[in-house]
Design an enzyme around this catalytic site. Structure first.
Site, PDB file in Angstrom:
ATOM      1  N   ASN A   1      -4.480   5.692 -11.386  1.00 29.32           N
ATOM      2  CA  ASN A   1      -4.957   7.039 -11.738  1.00 29.32           C
ATOM      3  C   ASN A   1      -6.479   7.166 -11.708  1.00 29.32           C
ATOM      4  O   ASN A   1      -7.081   7.825 -12.544  1.00 29.32           O
ATOM      5  CB  ASN A   1      -4.432   7.455 -13.126  1.00 29.32           C
ATOM      6  CG  ASN A   1      -2.923   7.612 -13.156  1.00 29.32           C
ATOM      7  OD1 ASN A   1      -2.317   8.066 -12.176  1.00 29.32           O
ATOM      8  ND2 ASN A   1      -2.308   7.230 -14.255  1.00 29.32           N
TER       9      ASN A   1
ATOM     10  N   LYS B   1       0.953   3.952   3.216  1.00 32.15           N
ATOM     11  CA  LYS B   1       1.066   3.649   1.780  1.00 32.15           C
ATOM     12  C   LYS B   1       2.090   2.521   1.684  1.00 32.15           C
ATOM     13  O   LYS B   1       3.297   2.767   1.586  1.00 32.15           O
ATOM     14  CB  LYS B   1       1.530   4.893   1.013  1.00 32.15           C
ATOM     15  CG  LYS B   1       1.741   4.694  -0.480  1.00 32.15           C
ATOM     16  CD  LYS B   1       0.434   4.635  -1.241  1.00 32.15           C
ATOM     17  CE  LYS B   1       0.694   4.507  -2.754  1.00 32.15           C
ATOM     18  NZ  LYS B   1      -0.548   4.441  -3.523  1.00 32.15           N
TER      19      LYS B   1
END
Length: 212
Positions: free
Chosen positions: A14, A39
């Site tokens: 985050n 990813k």
């Protein structure tokens, strides 16, 4: 021509890796480069991988070679548990060769492949293989994204030390998000003194991509 790659990592979760990667996709495309995204592992996935979906959507706007791909096509593994890959991989499914194979497949579709890691550098992929090891195995240039919140100096320096200990070249930037109002007083003085060329995602992307 060998495809260039950039591994986007961070000091933790985050921090803004996906946000930064989106900015990079658009900036590299504006420069005229065919840019792709990968990813390798995404956790916390109940249906579609959120980060991979966003990255692919942005990439599809600028690279026709990614038009017909699905989010699952730009990931090697997804897991429901929002945790480090090793912990989320409760059935021990991860095979590193699958990640490498997917990397090479996607590399064929672009001039530069942006690889977004999961969590921070020392997040375990397997019990003895970390995200930093994946970046090194891919021989990718590393971009370390750091936060702007109180305490980020320590996190930034520790991540730099990990990269330096493995003799890995890297660039780093600050995602000015958390504690943005106090950053100039509680953090920036140190960066200005020790790293006078530091840059932020908001203001330094263009200067960064000019090196490519």
């Amino acid at each position: 021509m060998q495809v260039r790659s950039l591994f986007i990592t961070a000091t933790g979760t985050n921090i803004g890796k996906t946000h930064t990667t989106v900015q990079l996709i658009e900036a590299f495309a504006a420069k005229g480069l065919s840019v792709g995204v990968f990813k390798p592992i995404e956790t916390g996935v109940s249906t579609l991988p959120h980060d991979a979906s966003l990255l692919l959507k942005v990439c599809q706007k600028v690279n026709k070679n990614f038009k017909n791909l699905n989010p699952e096509d730009i990931t090697a593994y997804t897991f429901p548990l929002p945790a480090a890959p090793f912990c989320a991989d409760i059935h021990q499914e991860i095979v590193l060769e699958k990640i490498i194979k997917k990397y090479h497949e996607l590399s064929q579709l672009c001039d530069i492949l942006l690889v977004e890691g999961a969590g921070g550098l020392l997040v375990p992929v397997t019990k003895d293989f970390m995200m930093i090891d994946l970046a090194k195995k891919l021989k990718a240039k590393v971009l370390l994204v750091t936060p702007s919140r109180l305490g980020c100096i320590n996190d930034t320096l520790l991540s730099m030390e990990a990269l330096n200990s493995r003799n890995m070249g890297f660039e780093w930037c600050v995602n000015l998000f958390e504690d943005k109002e106090s950053f100039s007083e509680v953090t920036q003085p140190f960066y200005d003194e020790v790293f006078p060329d530091w840059w932020s995602v908001e203001a330094g992307i263009q200067r960064f991509i000019s090196t490519y």
